[in-house]
Design an enzyme around this catalytic site. Structure first.
Site, mmCIF file in Angstrom:
data_model
loop_
_atom_site.group_PDB
_atom_site.id
_atom_site.type_symbol
_atom_site.label_atom_id
_atom_site.label_comp_id
_atom_site.label_asym_id
_atom_site.label_seq_id
_atom_site.Cartn_x
_atom_site.Cartn_y
_atom_site.Cartn_z
ATOM 1 N N HIS A 43 -4.908 2.290 -1.250
ATOM 2 C CA HIS A 43 -3.917 1.692 -2.193
ATOM 3 C C HIS A 43 -4.485 1.768 -3.696
ATOM 4 C CE1 HIS A 43 -0.336 -1.176 -3.138
ATOM 5 N NE2 HIS A 43 -0.643 -0.261 -4.342
ATOM 6 N N GLU A 70 -0.786 4.113 -0.213
ATOM 7 C CA GLU A 70 0.291 2.991 -0.592
ATOM 8 C C GLU A 70 0.099 3.206 -2.085
ATOM 9 O OE1 GLU A 70 -0.288 -0.259 3.064
ATOM 10 O OE2 GLU A 70 -1.202 -0.558 0.788
ATOM 11 N N HIS A 190 -0.247 -7.483 5.205
ATOM 12 C CA HIS A 190 -0.367 -8.339 4.134
ATOM 13 C C HIS A 190 -0.724 -9.780 4.897
ATOM 14 C CE1 HIS A 190 -0.516 -9.043 -0.242
ATOM 15 N NE2 HIS A 190 -0.301 -10.146 0.174
#
Length: 238
Positions: A43, A70, A190
């Site tokens: 990410h 991401e 997450h």
């Protein structure tokens, strides 16, 4: 079986904190795959505080499994993804200064924008996923964007589960059923960890992939530290 994609951002954070190339991000990515992980997730953020944009290019030849990038689809990010052509791009509505991803997309409000972005990626054969909360209206709107998958934002589940509230899984089960009925694949991520991942998997039908970074790296440090301490003691005693 749901695939495990390992987010290696925290490896980059550790490397960047000292300078140099320890730990070696590319070697970690290779090793993680050799150990059985079925994907690598990164990410990159605009300030490059962990994953650098160059890392994303360098990893292209290392990731032989599924490569998931991401991020918020600002121009710099879109250019990066279109140049690399990873297996999957996961769209996350991060502000530039957020510490970690803390909300899913409002797919009703941003539907036309997401349609535009997703069409660009799909032209290049890149699978698309939208980071999203469990609200049914948001999932229905996500299906209209042309996305291939959603990634359920699982912090609420993880927080509830840690407190002993197993009912916290129910909105996620409902969301997964709806997404599947609408033709969307289901990812999740997450705050998933060794304590909650099995329960989550058992209650989410058609779960395709989980992306886990912070917990996995933290658990790896703790579960491996005894071995390393003993290795140092052995070296010092010989």
């Amino acid at each position: 079986m749901a695939k495990l994609s390992v987010n290696i951002n925290k490896i980059a954070t550790l490397r960047n904190s000292r300078g140099g190339n320890v730990p070696n991000l590319l070697k970690v990515a290779q090793d993680v795959q050799d150990f059985g992980a079925e994907g690598i997730t990164i990410h990159p953020r605009p300030d490059e505080r962990h994953i650098r944009y160059q890392d994303a290019y360098d990893l292209k030849s290392i990731v032989a499994t599924e490569y998931n990038i991401e991020g918020n689809p600002i121009k710099q990010f879109m250019d990066l993804v279109l140049a690399i052509k990873p297996t999957q791009v996961t769209l996350v509505p991060d502000g530039e200064n957020v510490l970690t991803s803390n909300a899913g997309w409002d797919t009703v409000k941003h539907q036309s924008y997401l349609q535009e972005v997703i069409s660009e990626f799909k032209k290049e054969g890149i699978r698309t996923s939208i980071f999203i909360d469990t609200d049914s209206k948001l999932i229905e709107a996500a299906a209209k964007t042309g996305a291939d998958r959603i990634e359920l934002y699982t912090e609420d589940f993880a927080s509830g589960f840690e407190k002993g509230n197993t009912e916290a899984i129910k909105p996620y089960t409902k969301a997964a059923v709806l997404a599947h009925d609408l033709g969307l694949g289901i990812n999740a991520g997450h705050d998933l960890n060794l304590e909650n991942i099995q329960f989550f998997k058992q209650n989410i039908p058609n779960l395709a992939e989980v992306s886990i970074g912070h917990a996995l790296i933290s658990e790896s440090i703790y579960l491996g530290i005894q071995n390393v301490v003993n290795m140092y003691l052995h070296k010092l005693q010989s």
